[in-house]
Design an enzyme around this catalytic site. Structure first.
Site, short mmCIF file in Angstrom:
data_model
loop_
_atom_site.label_atom_id
_atom_site.label_comp_id
_atom_site.label_asym_id
_atom_site.label_seq_id
_atom_site.Cartn_x
_atom_site.Cartn_y
_atom_site.Cartn_z
CD GLU A 77 64.20 1.11 41.97
OE1 GLU A 77 64.36 1.98 41.04
OE2 GLU A 77 64.18 -0.15 41.47
CE1 TYR A 195 60.41 -0.19 48.72
CE2 TYR A 195 59.97 -0.97 50.82
CZ TYR A 195 60.95 -0.43 49.83
OH TYR A 195 62.27 -0.32 49.83
CB VAL A 244 82.33 2.15 67.14
CG1 VAL A 244 81.51 2.05 68.38
CG2 VAL A 244 82.50 3.58 66.66
CB THR A 496 64.49 4.22 50.23
OG1 THR A 496 64.17 4.71 51.40
CG2 THR A 496 63.38 3.27 49.61
#
Length: 564
Positions: A77, A195, A244, A496
């Site tokens: 989003e 949130y 790695v 996000t």
């Protein structure tokens, strides 16, 4: 960003001889490379991105062909106040027109084609469900108010189901919230708090997805590809198939300096010696680590391997200092962090997409997520803007869907979501859409359905306390930092794009001592206008007139008065 901070920092001492090693090829590392180029004036040839896979972009992916089917594991989003994200793409040139930025074309698209859902919920095989409000009772609203008031330390490792009453999970708010962000009841309630506060300015339009932004294509083609293209033009080094395995440190007292990177290149063990004034930035966890895919006739089998890529490396270095966090809190219970999405590719369709337009009233790309209230799997679908992939022909369409209840039988297909082939997932979805009688016809022109099983996709939501996620720049670190969803970025939300980009900006500006402030997180929860609007929305009193009425008189003897 404060205009006073829009500076071009002086180049750090000896920058032309210093190297940066960015471990992982996701948006965190790509962003860090961009900020190193622009703000630290590091030569591109000195920036090395090391990625285990054969493609960059991490969780922001998108690939496929019209003949074999397309796949995208999901999209993050995006909203207007992703300050670091917007700053990054303000200086990345568009692939279509080098005279404008990715941000320029992104803003223009969302002005011309804004998301505004006309059908957020369905039930009873393709019937629109009421989505006119959040459906919160006064006690439910007060639970949210209490969550806002409590500190993260006070909440600790409390889960969502431990904090909220059972009635909360029957509200429309929970249907919207859980499906937008992929929250499960056993996840951390602290993340719900973050949130809620981070996006409080959007709560009034949450039932319509008002304020959510979208890209022209999938997020790889629209965001990652132009970013990679620009970085390569600046001579940034990309090394793929590079695994790695460990990082060495010189730890003396409180000071920590990365000294070597152990890796496997071209099937052979190798070591990169790191100078004291070089930079090492490590993406210490991946939401899409160990992803497996299925197809129309095969399920995506859950990968339970003890080899967990960057999580395994994080475990090794966490043993070297308590300041490096606690990976076991996030990656040890994949049955609580897994979920699966699936991408449907249809050719010459004259059934599904016309039907969905008639059902929802939303043009492709402009409606967002539609959730099936009475789905045992708790399914949702998205009709993206067409075309969704740069190479996608006009007669080939794409639909994306996912479910949150992984291990319960379906309502039409009597198997768990985890067990199903792509074909069975599509059959269940079509049943709930109201297209049961059309299933054979639709399958006859289905190119593919590609499920993606992701063992760690919600690992960043697992209950945790302060210190479990390491600081972006650990205490005493001289040349080493963490990037991405499993580093601690105070006040911002995991899962996000903004979180990863912000971590990159914090790491580069801090470790390179640029004297430039990181864009602050948008402080909507401190704006009394936002607070009042959120309270009105949650309490269902949004119809009260505000104009020319003193606030004190308006809220006297109301639940809103108690809340404030």
């Amino acid at each position: 960003m404060n205009n006073y901070q829009r500076i071009n920092p002086k180049a750090p001492h000896n920058i032309e001889k210093r190297n940066a090693y960015l471990l992982g090829g996701g948006i965190g590392s790509l962003s860090a490379a961009a900020f190193l180029l622009r703000d630290a004036h590091m030569p591109g040839k000195n920036i090395h991105i090391l990625e285990q896979l054969e493609v960059s972009g991490g969780s922001m992916d998108g690939a496929g062909t019209a003949e074999t089917g397309y796949t995208a594991r999901g999209g993050r989003e995006i909203e207007e106040h992703f300050e670091c994200f917007m700053e990054l793409f303000s200086f990345i040139p568009s692939l279509k027109d080098k005279s404008i930025s990715v941000l320029d074309e992104f803003v223009q698209l969302n002005k011309e084609e804004p998301i505004l859902s006309h059908c957020r919920l369905v039930e009873n095989q393709g019937q629109k469900a009421d989505f006119s409000d959040l459906g919160l009772s006064t006690p439910n609203a007060m639970e949210l108010a209490k969550l806002h008031m409590l500190t993260e330390d006070a909440l600790g490792a409390t889960t969502i189901e431990e904090f909220f009453s059972e009635s909360f999970f029957e509200t429309k708010f929970w249907y919207y919230w859980a499906t937008m962000f992929a929250f499960e009841k056993w996840h951390s309630v602290v993340e719900v708090k973050r949130y809620m506060e981070r996006f409080m300015h959007l709560i009034g339009g949450m039932n319509r997805l008002d304020g959510i932004l979208h890209t022209e294509y999938n997020q790889y083609d629209s965001l990652i590809l132009p970013l990679i293209t620009w970085l390569k033009e600046q001579n940034v080094s990309f090394e793929y198939g590079c695994k790695v395995t460990d990082i060495d440190f010189n730890i003396s007292g409180n000071e920590k300096t990365a000294t070597a990177i152990h890796l496997i290149r071209a099937g052979k063990e190798d070591v990169i010696e790191v100078a004291e004034d070089d930079l090492v930035l490590f993406t210490n966890g991946s939401m899409t680590e160990n992803t497996t895919r299925g197809d129309l006739n095969h399920p995506a089998v859950l990968n339970r391997s003890e080899e967990k890529g960057c999580f395994s490396v994080w475990k090794k270095i966490a043993a070297k200092s308590p300041d490096f966090g606690h990976p076991e809190k996030f990656c040890e219970d994949i049955d609580k962090s897994k979920w699966m999405s699936f991408t449907v590719t249809l050719k010459d369709d004259d059934t599904v997409f016309p039907y969905l337009y008639q059902l929802t009233g939303d043009k492709p790309g402009m409606g967002g997520l539609v959730t099936i209230k009475d789905s045992s799997w708790f399914m949702s679908w998205v009709v993206p803007k067409h075309p969704h992939f740069i190479n996608q022909p006009d007669d080939v369409k794409v639909l994306w869907a996912y479910a949150l209840n992984m291990d319960v039988p379906g309502d039409y297909v009597k198997k768990t979501f985890s067990e199903c082939t792509g074909r069975e997932m599509l059959e269940e979805l079509l049943y709930h859409m109201g297209l049961e009688e059309k299933i054979p016809e639709i399958l006859s022109h289905t190119v593919n359905v590609i499920p993606s099983m992701m063992p760690y996709i919600t690992a960043q939501f697992m209950p945790r306390v302060a210190g479990d996620r390491p600081a972006v720049i650990p205490q005493g670190s001289k040349n080493f930092g963490f990037l991405g969803q499993f580093a601690e970025v105070p006040g911002d939300c995991v899962f996000t794009v903004e979180y990863s980009v912000r971590s990159a900006m914090m790491a580069v500006y801090g470790l390179m001592d640029l004297g430039k402030e990181v864009d602050p997180v948008y402080p909507s929860q401190y704006d009394i206008r936002v607070l009042i609007n959120a309270a009105k929305t949650c309490l269902g009193v949004d119809k009260l007139p505000l104009k020319n009425i003193p606030l004190g008189q308006l809220i006297m003897n109301t639940e809103l008065s108690k809340l404030l």
